[in-house]
Design a protein around this motif. Structure first.
Motif, short mmCIF file in Angstrom:
data_model
loop_
_atom_site.label_atom_id
_atom_site.label_comp_id
_atom_site.label_asym_id
_atom_site.label_seq_id
_atom_site.Cartn_x
_atom_site.Cartn_y
_atom_site.Cartn_z
N TYR A 51 -6.08 -4.45 1.37
CA TYR A 51 -4.86 -4.91 2.03
C TYR A 51 -3.87 -5.48 1.02
O TYR A 51 -2.66 -5.25 1.12
CB TYR A 51 -5.22 -5.97 3.08
N LYS A 52 -4.36 -6.21 0.02
CA LYS A 52 -3.48 -6.75 -1.02
C LYS A 52 -2.81 -5.62 -1.81
O LYS A 52 -1.64 -5.72 -2.18
CB LYS A 52 -4.26 -7.66 -1.95
N LYS A 53 -3.55 -4.55 -2.06
CA LYS A 53 -2.96 -3.40 -2.76
C LYS A 53 -1.85 -2.77 -1.92
O LYS A 53 -0.80 -2.37 -2.44
CB LYS A 53 -4.04 -2.36 -3.07
N LEU A 54 -2.08 -2.69 -0.61
CA LEU A 54 -1.06 -2.15 0.29
C LEU A 54 0.21 -3.00 0.21
O LEU A 54 1.33 -2.46 0.10
CB LEU A 54 -1.58 -2.11 1.72
N LEU A 55 0.06 -4.30 0.25
CA LEU A 55 1.22 -5.19 0.17
C LEU A 55 1.95 -5.03 -1.16
O LEU A 55 3.19 -5.03 -1.21
CB LEU A 55 0.78 -6.65 0.33
N TYR A 56 1.19 -4.85 -2.24
CA TYR A 56 1.81 -4.68 -3.55
C TYR A 56 2.69 -3.44 -3.58
O TYR A 56 3.85 -3.49 -4.01
CB TYR A 56 0.72 -4.58 -4.63
N ASN B 99 -1.59 -1.23 11.80
CA ASN B 99 -2.96 -0.71 11.86
C ASN B 99 -3.79 -1.20 10.68
O ASN B 99 -4.99 -1.45 10.81
CB ASN B 99 -2.94 0.81 11.91
N ALA B 100 -3.14 -1.34 9.52
CA ALA B 100 -3.86 -1.86 8.34
C ALA B 100 -4.29 -3.30 8.57
O ALA B 100 -5.39 -3.71 8.16
CB ALA B 100 -2.97 -1.76 7.11
N ILE B 101 -3.45 -4.09 9.23
CA ILE B 101 -3.80 -5.47 9.54
C ILE B 101 -4.97 -5.50 10.51
O ILE B 101 -5.89 -6.32 10.39
CB ILE B 101 -2.59 -6.21 10.12
N ARG B 102 -4.94 -4.60 11.49
CA ARG B 102 -6.06 -4.53 12.44
C ARG B 102 -7.36 -4.19 11.72
O ARG B 102 -8.43 -4.74 12.04
CB ARG B 102 -5.77 -3.47 13.51
N GLU B 103 -7.30 -3.28 10.76
CA GLU B 103 -8.50 -2.89 10.02
C GLU B 103 -9.05 -4.08 9.23
O GLU B 103 -10.27 -4.29 9.18
CB GLU B 103 -8.16 -1.73 9.09
N LEU B 104 -8.16 -4.87 8.64
CA LEU B 104 -8.61 -6.05 7.91
C LEU B 104 -9.24 -7.07 8.85
O LEU B 104 -10.25 -7.70 8.53
CB LEU B 104 -7.44 -6.67 7.16
N ARG B 105 -8.65 -7.20 10.04
CA ARG B 105 -9.13 -8.20 10.99
C ARG B 105 -10.53 -7.86 11.50
O ARG B 105 -11.23 -8.73 12.03
CB ARG B 105 -8.16 -8.31 12.17
#
Length: 215
Positions: A202-207, A163-169
């Motif tokens: 999104y980068k913070k989520l990945l971190y 869902n986070a990827i969808r939000e970024l997209r």
């Protein structure tokens, strides 16, 4: 793995192949077959390209074999296939230059970074996905969006990471390490504040996902 799997249990298999990886021999042809018309190009260019295309042919034949097995399988099967980068074609990419392939500007960005991807379902999987699945190529985007694309094609909601990827997209569909993004269909190194904020989030989520995985 395909032939040894337990057909009564779901199977997830992620495979990486270096079969078609360069560098490719530049002084002779490997094996039989001619996959490239030399024309006006040098012998070195001919050898490199022919040997590269020979590896592409071999990979394609293996992919055809796997797809044929999945097509006949009564269990739902989903195949996702993608390349990770363009091929090595000479030190500094000089073979690309001979072919007139540019790495400058927007066109060059796509020539350098664009990689193919395919999502394919056998008949059993298509019956489950229903109208969510639409065969055919649907444009290019950064690999980080491929999982969300797959889940959308299967009609799955997915976990919070998807869902986070969808939000970024919703803001951008290309995010690159160079800082380039695609916003409203245009490549730019200076995105709007909203898009820049979405990328940072999104980068913070990945971190934090990486850090959490350490413990």
């Amino acid at each position: 793995l395909y032939t040894e799997r337990d057909p009564e249990k779901p199977t997830f298999s992620f495979n990486v192949t270096y079969q078609g990886h360069g560098p490719y021999p530049s002084t002779e042809l490997e094996g039989d077959g001619n996959y490239f018309d030399q024309g006006p190009y040098s012998d070195t260019t001919y050898f490199i390209l022919n040997n590269y295309l020979k590896s592409v042919y071999g990979t394609t034949q293996n992919l055809v074999w796997l797809t044929d097995q999945l097509r006949e399988d009564e269990a739902p099967c989903v195949l996702v296939f993608f390349g990770d980068h363009n091929p090595w074609l000479g030190v500094g990419g000089w073979v690309y230059q001979q072919l007139g392939i540019s790495f400058d500007g927007d066109e060059g960005f796509y020539n350098y970074y664009e990689t193919p991807w395919v999502i394919w379902l056998n008949d059993a999987a298509r019956a489950i996905a229903g109208d969510s699945y639409t065969p055919g190529y649907r444009g290019n985007f950064s690999p980080c969006f491929l999982t969300a694309e797959l889940f959308d094609q299967l009609g799955w909601e997915g976990p919070q990471t998807v869902n986070a990827i969808r939000e970024l997209r919703a803001y951008t569909d290309i995010v690159h390490i160079t800082g380039t993004v695609r916003e409203n269909g245009v490549l730019t190194a200076e995105p709007s504040a909203e898009t820049a904020s979405a990328v940072t989030t999104y980068k913070k989520l990945l971190y934090y996902l990486r850090e959490d995985a350490k413990y």
